[in-house]
Design a protein around this motif. Structure first.
Motif, PDB file in Angstrom:
ATOM      1  N   GLY A  58     -39.302  78.821  42.644  1.00 32.02           N
ATOM      2  CA  GLY A  58     -40.129  77.651  42.909  1.00 32.02           C
ATOM      3  C   GLY A  58     -40.666  77.160  41.581  1.00 32.02           C
ATOM      4  O   GLY A  58     -40.950  77.958  40.687  1.00 32.02           O
ATOM      5  N   VAL A  59     -40.773  75.860  41.420  1.00 28.51           N
ATOM      6  CA  VAL A  59     -41.210  75.280  40.151  1.00 28.51           C
ATOM      7  C   VAL A  59     -42.279  74.231  40.402  1.00 28.51           C
ATOM      8  O   VAL A  59     -42.199  73.449  41.351  1.00 28.51           O
ATOM      9  CB  VAL A  59     -40.020  74.639  39.393  1.00 28.51           C
ATOM     10  CG1 VAL A  59     -40.479  73.994  38.099  1.00 28.51           C
ATOM     11  CG2 VAL A  59     -38.933  75.668  39.118  1.00 28.51           C
ATOM     12  N   GLY A  60     -43.274  74.218  39.525  1.00 33.54           N
ATOM     13  CA  GLY A  60     -44.313  73.199  39.557  1.00 33.54           C
ATOM     14  C   GLY A  60     -44.509  72.627  38.173  1.00 33.54           C
ATOM     15  O   GLY A  60     -44.245  73.289  37.169  1.00 33.54           O
ATOM     16  N   LEU A  61     -44.969  71.394  38.119  1.00 33.31           N
ATOM     17  CA  LEU A  61     -45.241  70.715  36.857  1.00 33.31           C
ATOM     18  C   LEU A  61     -46.458  69.827  37.032  1.00 33.31           C
ATOM     19  O   LEU A  61     -46.553  69.071  38.001  1.00 33.31           O
ATOM     20  CB  LEU A  61     -44.052  69.858  36.433  1.00 33.31           C
ATOM     21  CG  LEU A  61     -44.288  68.816  35.333  1.00 33.31           C
ATOM     22  CD1 LEU A  61     -44.635  69.481  34.007  1.00 33.31           C
ATOM     23  CD2 LEU A  61     -43.079  67.917  35.175  1.00 33.31           C
ATOM     24  N   ALA A  62     -47.383  69.934  36.087  1.00 28.91           N
ATOM     25  CA  ALA A  62     -48.545  69.052  36.072  1.00 28.91           C
ATOM     26  C   ALA A  62     -48.823  68.682  34.617  1.00 28.91           C
ATOM     27  O   ALA A  62     -48.458  69.416  33.697  1.00 28.91           O
ATOM     28  CB  ALA A  62     -49.758  69.737  36.688  1.00 28.91           C
ATOM     29  N   THR A  63     -49.470  67.554  34.426  1.00 29.75           N
ATOM     30  CA  THR A  63     -49.842  67.098  33.089  1.00 29.75           C
ATOM     31  C   THR A  63     -51.356  67.054  33.006  1.00 29.75           C
ATOM     32  O   THR A  63     -52.007  66.461  33.858  1.00 29.75           O
ATOM     33  CB  THR A  63     -49.246  65.707  32.803  1.00 29.75           C
ATOM     34  OG1 THR A  63     -47.824  65.776  32.975  1.00 29.75           O
ATOM     35  CG2 THR A  63     -49.547  65.255  31.390  1.00 29.75           C
ATOM     36  N   ASP A  64     -51.904  67.718  31.982  1.00 29.27           N
ATOM     37  CA  ASP A  64     -53.359  67.750  31.860  1.00 29.27           C
ATOM     38  C   ASP A  64     -53.876  66.484  31.181  1.00 29.27           C
ATOM     39  O   ASP A  64     -53.100  65.603  30.807  1.00 29.27           O
ATOM     40  CB  ASP A  64     -53.835  69.032  31.161  1.00 29.27           C
ATOM     41  CG  ASP A  64     -53.479  69.110  29.686  1.00 29.27           C
ATOM     42  OD1 ASP A  64     -53.064  68.100  29.086  1.00 29.27           O
ATOM     43  OD2 ASP A  64     -53.635  70.204  29.113  1.00 29.27           O
ATOM     44  N   ALA A  65     -55.178  66.389  31.033  1.00 28.14           N
ATOM     45  CA  ALA A  65     -55.808  65.181  30.499  1.00 28.14           C
ATOM     46  C   ALA A  65     -55.381  64.870  29.070  1.00 28.14           C
ATOM     47  O   ALA A  65     -55.393  63.711  28.663  1.00 28.14           O
ATOM     48  CB  ALA A  65     -57.334  65.327  30.558  1.00 28.14           C
ATOM     49  N   SER A  66     -54.948  65.870  28.320  1.00 28.19           N
ATOM     50  CA  SER A  66     -54.511  65.636  26.940  1.00 28.19           C
ATOM     51  C   SER A  66     -53.042  65.228  26.848  1.00 28.19           C
ATOM     52  O   SER A  66     -52.544  64.959  25.772  1.00 28.19           O
ATOM     53  CB  SER A  66     -54.747  66.891  26.093  1.00 28.19           C
ATOM     54  OG  SER A  66     -53.812  67.903  26.438  1.00 28.19           O
ATOM     55  N   GLY A  67     -52.338  65.223  27.989  1.00 27.61           N
ATOM     56  CA  GLY A  67     -50.919  64.865  28.003  1.00 27.61           C
ATOM     57  C   GLY A  67     -49.985  66.053  27.918  1.00 27.61           C
ATOM     58  O   GLY A  67     -48.766  65.892  27.850  1.00 27.61           O
ATOM     59  N   ARG A  68     -50.533  67.248  27.943  1.00 22.85           N
ATOM     60  CA  ARG A  68     -49.710  68.463  27.881  1.00 22.85           C
ATOM     61  C   ARG A  68     -49.083  68.741  29.248  1.00 22.85           C
ATOM     62  O   ARG A  68     -49.770  68.736  30.274  1.00 22.85           O
ATOM     63  CB  ARG A  68     -50.593  69.639  27.463  1.00 22.85           C
ATOM     64  CG  ARG A  68     -49.891  70.987  27.488  1.00 22.85           C
ATOM     65  CD  ARG A  68     -50.814  72.102  27.074  1.00 22.85           C
ATOM     66  NE  ARG A  68     -51.960  72.173  27.973  1.00 22.85           N
ATOM     67  CZ  ARG A  68     -52.924  73.077  27.869  1.00 22.85           C
ATOM     68  NH1 ARG A  68     -52.896  73.945  26.886  1.00 22.85           N
ATOM     69  NH2 ARG A  68     -53.923  73.089  28.719  1.00 22.85           N
ATOM     70  N   ASN A  69     -47.773  68.985  29.265  1.00 25.39           N
ATOM     71  CA  ASN A  69     -47.093  69.387  30.486  1.00 25.39           C
ATOM     72  C   ASN A  69     -47.290  70.882  30.687  1.00 25.39           C
ATOM     73  O   ASN A  69     -47.142  71.665  29.753  1.00 25.39           O
ATOM     74  CB  ASN A  69     -45.599  69.087  30.409  1.00 25.39           C
ATOM     75  CG  ASN A  69     -45.300  67.617  30.500  1.00 25.39           C
ATOM     76  OD1 ASN A  69     -46.070  66.848  31.076  1.00 25.39           O
ATOM     77  ND2 ASN A  69     -44.192  67.196  29.939  1.00 25.39           N
ATOM     78  N   ILE A  70     -47.597  71.255  31.915  1.00 28.23           N
ATOM     79  CA  ILE A  70     -47.735  72.663  32.270  1.00 28.23           C
ATOM     80  C   ILE A  70     -46.690  72.959  33.335  1.00 28.23           C
ATOM     81  O   ILE A  70     -46.709  72.411  34.434  1.00 28.23           O
ATOM     82  CB  ILE A  70     -49.153  72.989  32.794  1.00 28.23           C
ATOM     83  CG1 ILE A  70     -50.177  72.691  31.698  1.00 28.23           C
ATOM     84  CG2 ILE A  70     -49.233  74.434  33.271  1.00 28.23           C
ATOM     85  CD1 ILE A  70     -51.610  72.771  32.147  1.00 28.23           C
ATOM     86  N   TYR A  71     -45.741  73.818  32.960  1.00 29.84           N
ATOM     87  CA  TYR A  71     -44.662  74.223  33.867  1.00 29.84           C
ATOM     88  C   TYR A  71     -44.969  75.599  34.437  1.00 29.84           C
ATOM     89  O   TYR A  71     -45.436  76.490  33.717  1.00 29.84           O
ATOM     90  CB  TYR A  71     -43.337  74.325  33.115  1.00 29.84           C
ATOM     91  CG  TYR A  71     -42.843  73.031  32.523  1.00 29.84           C
ATOM     92  CD1 TYR A  71     -42.071  72.161  33.281  1.00 29.84           C
ATOM     93  CD2 TYR A  71     -43.131  72.691  31.201  1.00 29.84           C
ATOM     94  CE1 TYR A  71     -41.604  70.981  32.731  1.00 29.84           C
ATOM     95  CE2 TYR A  71     -42.654  71.512  30.660  1.00 29.84           C
ATOM     96  CZ  TYR A  71     -41.888  70.665  31.424  1.00 29.84           C
ATOM     97  OH  TYR A  71     -41.423  69.492  30.886  1.00 29.84           O
ATOM     98  N   VAL A  72     -44.677  75.776  35.708  1.00 33.82           N
ATOM     99  CA  VAL A  72     -44.842  77.072  36.352  1.00 33.82           C
ATOM    100  C   VAL A  72     -43.540  77.380  37.104  1.00 33.82           C
ATOM    101  O   VAL A  72     -43.057  76.548  37.865  1.00 33.82           O
ATOM    102  CB  VAL A  72     -46.023  77.074  37.359  1.00 33.82           C
ATOM    103  CG1 VAL A  72     -46.118  78.424  38.073  1.00 33.82           C
ATOM    104  CG2 VAL A  72     -47.332  76.745  36.655  1.00 33.82           C
ATOM    105  N   GLN A  73     -43.012  78.568  36.857  1.00 28.71           N
ATOM    106  CA  GLN A  73     -41.896  79.086  37.644  1.00 28.71           C
ATOM    107  C   GLN A  73     -42.426  80.282  38.432  1.00 28.71           C
ATOM    108  O   GLN A  73     -43.022  81.189  37.840  1.00 28.71           O
ATOM    109  CB  GLN A  73     -40.755  79.609  36.756  1.00 28.71           C
ATOM    110  CG  GLN A  73     -39.910  78.575  36.086  1.00 28.71           C
ATOM    111  CD  GLN A  73     -38.793  79.243  35.288  1.00 28.71           C
ATOM    112  OE1 GLN A  73     -39.011  80.198  34.558  1.00 28.71           O
ATOM    113  NE2 GLN A  73     -37.593  78.723  35.427  1.00 28.71           N
ATOM    114  N   ASN A  74     -42.247  80.271  39.739  1.00 30.56           N
ATOM    115  CA  ASN A  74     -42.526  81.440  40.569  1.00 30.56           C
ATOM    116  C   ASN A  74     -41.188  81.957  41.079  1.00 30.56           C
ATOM    117  O   ASN A  74     -40.336  81.167  41.510  1.00 30.56           O
ATOM    118  CB  ASN A  74     -43.420  81.086  41.749  1.00 30.56           C
ATOM    119  CG  ASN A  74     -44.872  80.857  41.355  1.00 30.56           C
ATOM    120  OD1 ASN A  74     -45.585  80.144  42.037  1.00 30.56           O
ATOM    121  ND2 ASN A  74     -45.324  81.438  40.262  1.00 30.56           N
TER     122      ASN A  74
END
Length: 156
Positions: free
Chosen positions: A135-151
């Protein structure tokens, strides 16, 4: 002519609102594709996407982006195993890769998978022969950094 311009403006506005969701799903699909490429290169079977693992990964990515942290355990002490169970995953879960990168060099799916493959612990998760699901998730924080998560998980 005014009515046509108004319709055109409305159509473009609707597309722009839908774009972030489309872009996120494209990035997520690309992460799965690149992860499975690495597995095939090492003689392993491809991982099957699982909605409950996607949901757990997305919720964790969203939480990290909203609260400006990157960690396998939330500030309250919630672990990946607890998060995937809460999302309804019934297999064996508990493996997770995180990646936080910004800008054109580090904010891509390719950079995330490359970074994971260059890190022994993350590489071990991707190339673990016991793992069968992802499973994969992606979010972008307020500074524009992408945060990827693999479960990752293994069906029972």
């Amino acid at each position: 002519m005014i009515k046509l311009n108004s319709l055109l403006f409305t159509a473009v506005a609707c597309l722009l609102v839908a774009l972030p969701s489309f872009a996120t799903s494209t990035f997520v699909d690309r992460i799965v594709e690149l992860t499975n490429e690495q597995r095939r290169l090492h003689g392993l079977a491809s991982l099957a996407p699982v909605t409950s693992l996607d949901n757990a990964a997305q919720a964790h990515a969203d939480d990290q982006a909203a609260r400006n942290y990157i960690a396998h355990v939330t500030p309250e002490g919630v672990t990946v195993t607890e998060r995937v169970r809460k999302a309804g995953y019934t297999g064996i879960g508990g493996w997770e890769n995180l990646y936080g990168g910004g800008g054109s060099k580090y904010g891509t799916a390719e950079a995330a998978v490359k970074g994971w493959m260059e890190s022994p612990g993350h590489r071990e998760n991707i190339l673990n022969s016991q793992i069968t699901e992802i499973g994969v998730g992606l979010a972008t924080d307020a500074s524009g950094r992408n945060i990827y998560v693999q479960n990752f998980g293994a069906s029972r």
